[in-house]
Enzyme design. Structure first.
Site, PDB file in Angstrom:
ATOM      1  N   GLU A 190       0.803  -1.238   0.000  1.00 19.64           N
ATOM      2  CA  GLU A 190       0.000   0.000   0.000  1.00 19.64           C
ATOM      3  C   GLU A 190       0.835   1.286   0.000  1.00 19.64           C
ATOM      4  OE1 GLU A 190      -2.809  -0.356   3.234  1.00 19.64           O
ATOM      5  OE2 GLU A 190      -3.715  -2.137   2.403  1.00 19.64           O
ATOM      6  N   GLU A 306      -6.151 -10.537  -1.055  1.00 23.71           N
ATOM      7  CA  GLU A 306      -6.894 -10.316   0.203  1.00 23.71           C
ATOM      8  C   GLU A 306      -8.408 -10.224  -0.037  1.00 23.71           C
ATOM      9  OE1 GLU A 306      -5.352  -7.048   2.472  1.00 23.71           O
ATOM     10  OE2 GLU A 306      -3.273  -7.494   1.998  1.00 23.71           O
TER      11      GLU A 306
HETATM   12  C1  XIL Z   1      -5.727  -5.999   8.646  1.00 27.60           C
HETATM   13  C2  XIL Z   1      -6.075  -7.152   9.605  1.00 27.60           C
HETATM   14  O1  XIL Z   1      -7.008  -8.024   8.966  1.00 27.60           O
HETATM   15  C3  XIL Z   1      -6.670  -6.578  10.888  1.00 27.60           C
HETATM   16  O2  XIL Z   1      -6.951  -7.629  11.794  1.00 27.60           O
HETATM   17  C4  XIL Z   1      -5.690  -5.587  11.482  1.00 27.60           C
HETATM   18  O3  XIL Z   1      -6.294  -5.013  12.619  1.00 27.60           O
HETATM   19  C5  XIL Z   1      -5.346  -4.496  10.463  1.00 27.60           C
HETATM   20  O4  XIL Z   1      -4.818  -5.082   9.267  1.00 27.60           O
HETATM   21  N1  XIL Z   1      -4.692  -4.501   3.934  1.00 27.60           N
HETATM   22  C6  XIL Z   1      -3.671  -5.278   4.358  1.00 27.60           C
HETATM   23  C7  XIL Z   1      -3.828  -6.127   5.558  1.00 27.60           C
HETATM   24  O5  XIL Z   1      -2.641  -5.409   3.665  1.00 27.60           O
HETATM   25  O6  XIL Z   1      -2.606  -6.338   6.252  1.00 27.60           O
HETATM   26  C8  XIL Z   1      -4.860  -5.535   6.509  1.00 27.60           C
HETATM   27  O7  XIL Z   1      -5.093  -6.521   7.512  1.00 27.60           O
HETATM   28  C9  XIL Z   1      -6.145  -5.239   5.751  1.00 27.60           C
HETATM   29  C10 XIL Z   1      -5.893  -4.235   4.664  1.00 27.60           C
END
Ligand code: XIL
Length: 401
Positions: A190, A306
C-alpha cells in the site's frame, strides 16, 4: 498443487520473462499511460448498469477450493493467524481442507513481531509455518514494509539517519529467517495514494519521508538478495471498481510499476488485494480486465491477495445478502481469472467466524457481517460456491500434455 520448489523455480523464469519484455513494455506502457491519464481526469460514464444478482451457484461435487484452483494451475489460500489456527481445531481443519496457501493476517506485522528494536519474536510465525508444513501448504510472507501496524518504538527510534539501516535490517532478519521456505513476500504494501497530490502518486509515509521514493526499490533489492527463491510482490488495495478514485489509483500504480521495471527493480508480482464492496461501488469487468492486462504487459504476474466482501450496504435478509456477495465474488473472479497472468486467489480470512470486517466495516443494523466463503459455523456459503464455480470455469494455466 506443485510443491514450493516448482513454484519457487518460477522466479528465475519470471525474471527472464520480465527483463525480456521490459523495454517493449515500458514503451507500450507509456503510451497507454497517457491514454489513462486523459481518461482519469475526464468525467466517468455514468455506471447505471444494475447488477443482475444471481441466486443459483450450483457447483458439481464437493471438492475443496484448493483442488478446484489446482485443477486449473491456480492456487487458492487464505489469511489466518496463530490465535485462530492454534486454538480452534475445527476451524484449523476446515482451513487445511480448503486452502493450499496460508498468509499470516497480522502475526508478521512489525507491532506483533518486534516488541522492541532489538527483538524479533518469531514464535507465532514458526507455529504457523510448521502448520503449513504439517498440512502440505505454502506460506506467504506479509508484509515486510508497510506504514501501518507499526510498534510504538518505531516513531521514537527511526530517523532520516537510520531509516535505511532499519529497513534493511528488518528485511534481512525476517526474509532471512524464512529464506527458501516462503512462496512469496509482500515486500511493500500500500505505497500509493495519488489523492495526496504527489506527482509520483506515492503515499506520504515515514519511509518516503526518510528515504525518498527509492525506498521501494531498496526494499525489493534487499529482499531479492536475502531470499532469492521467493516471488517478490508489490501489494496494493482499491484498484477494482469503476470510480474516479480507483481509476486514479490504477494510473498511479501503473506509473510506479513502470518506474520500478525500468530501473530493473526485482518485483515479479502485483498483489491486487481485492477487497470488494457489493452494493456500494460500480463494478465493470472490462475496467478490471484492462488494468490486469496492462500489468501483465509489463511482464508481471498477478495474485488476488486479500479478497473479501464488505456487506454493510446490503439488505439485512441473509439469503439476499449472501446472493449479492456471491454474485460479486463470481463477477470479480470471472474477470480476473480470464487474465492468464493471474496465478492465484487468497481470501482475507476463510470463515465469518474470524473476519476483520466485523470490526472494521460493521453493519449499521448490528447484524453479524457475512463476507467470507464459510459461515461462522464453518458451513460453505453461496460465496464458497461462487468462488468454486469461478475456478471451475477459469481457463487452465496447465499446458496441454
Ligand atoms: C488488517 C487485519 O485483517 C486486521 O486484523 C488488522 O487489525 C489491520 O490489518 N490490507 C492489508 C492487511 O494489507 O494487512 C490488513 O489486515 C487489511 C488491509
Amino acid at each position: 498443487m506443485r510443491n514450493n520448489r516448482g513454484l519457487l523455480g518460477r522466479r528465475s523464469f519470471l525474471i527472464g520473462l520480465g527483463a525480456g519484455v521490459t523495454g517493449l513494455a515500458v514503451a507500450v506502457g507509456a503510451h497507454q499511460l497517457q491514454a489513462r491519464q486523459k481518461k482519469a481526469t475526464s468525467k466517468p460514464e455514468p455506471t447505471d448498469t444494475p447488477v443482475q444478482v444471481r441466486d443459483n451457484f450450483q457447483v458439481t461435487g464437493d471438492a475443496p477450493l484448493k483442488e478446484r484452483a489446482a485443477a486449473k494451475g491456480l492456487f487458492f489460500g487464505a489469511a489466518s493467524g496463530f490465535g485462530q489456527l492454534s486454538k480452534d481445531e475445527a476451524f484449523a481443519t476446515e482451513f487445511a481442507r480448503e486452502s493450499a496457501v496460508l498468509v499470516a493476517e497480522s502475526d508478521m506485522k512489525w507491532k506483533n513481531l518486534r516488541p522492541d528494536p532489538e527483538t524479533f519474536n518469531f514464535k507465532r510465525l514458526d507455529w504457523l509455518y510448521d502448520f503449513t508444513q504439517r498440512q502440505k501448504m505454502l506460506f506467504r510472507g506479509h508484509p515486510l514494509i508497510w506504514h501501518k501496524s507499526m510498534p510504538e518504538w518505531f516513531e521514537e527510534t527511526v530517523t532520516e539517519k537510520n531509516a535505511e539501516a532499519v529497513l534493511t535490517e528488518h528485511i534481512q532478519r525476517v526474509a532471512g529467517y524464512y529464506a527458501g521456505k516462503v512462496h512469496s513476500w509482500d515486500v511493500v504494501n500500500e505505497a500509493i495514494m495519488p489523492s495526496q497530490g504527489r506527482q509520483d502518486g506515492l503515499r506520504k509515509t515515514p519511509w518516503l519521508k526518510f528515504l525518498g521514493a527509492d525506498y521501494i526499490d531498496l526494499a525489493f533489492r534487499v529482499a531479492a538478495e536475502t531470499d532469492p527463491k521467493a516471488l517478490l510482490v508489490y501489494n496494493e488495495n482499491r484498484l477494482d471498481y469503476d470510480t474516479p478514485e480507483m481509476e486514479q489509483r490504477r494510473t498511479g500504480l501503473l506509473k510506479l510499476l513502470e518506474r520500478l521495471k525500468s530501473k530493473g527493480t526485482p518485483v515479479q508480482v502485483l498483489g491486487v488485494q481485492g477487497h470488494l464492496f457489493p452494493g456500494e461501488l460500480p463494478f465493470k469487468p472490462e475496467v478490471l480486465r484492462k488494468f490486469l492486462a496492462e500489468v501483465a504487459a509489463m511482464g508481471l504476474k498477478i495474485m488476488i491477495t486479500e479478497m473479501d466482501a464488505t456487506d454493510r450496504n446490503l439488505p439485512g435478509d441473509v439469503v439476499q445478502r449472501d446472493n449479492m456477495v456471491a454474485t460479486a465474488y463470481e463477477d470479480y473472479l470471472s474477470a480476473a481469472l480470464d487474465e492468464p497472468a493471474v496465478m492465484g486467489v487468497m481470501t482475507w480470512g476463510l470463515s465469518d467466524r474470524y473476519t476483520w470486517i466485523a470490526g472494521f466495516r460493521p453493519r449499521d443494523d448490528g447484524e453479524p457481517v457475512r463476507p467470507l466463503p464459510l459461515d461462522k459455523d464453518l458451513n460453505r456459503k453461496r460465496a464458497w460456491q461462487a468462488i468454486a464455480r469461478a475456478f471451475d470455469s477459469a481457463p487452465s494455466r496447465i499446458p496441454p500434455s
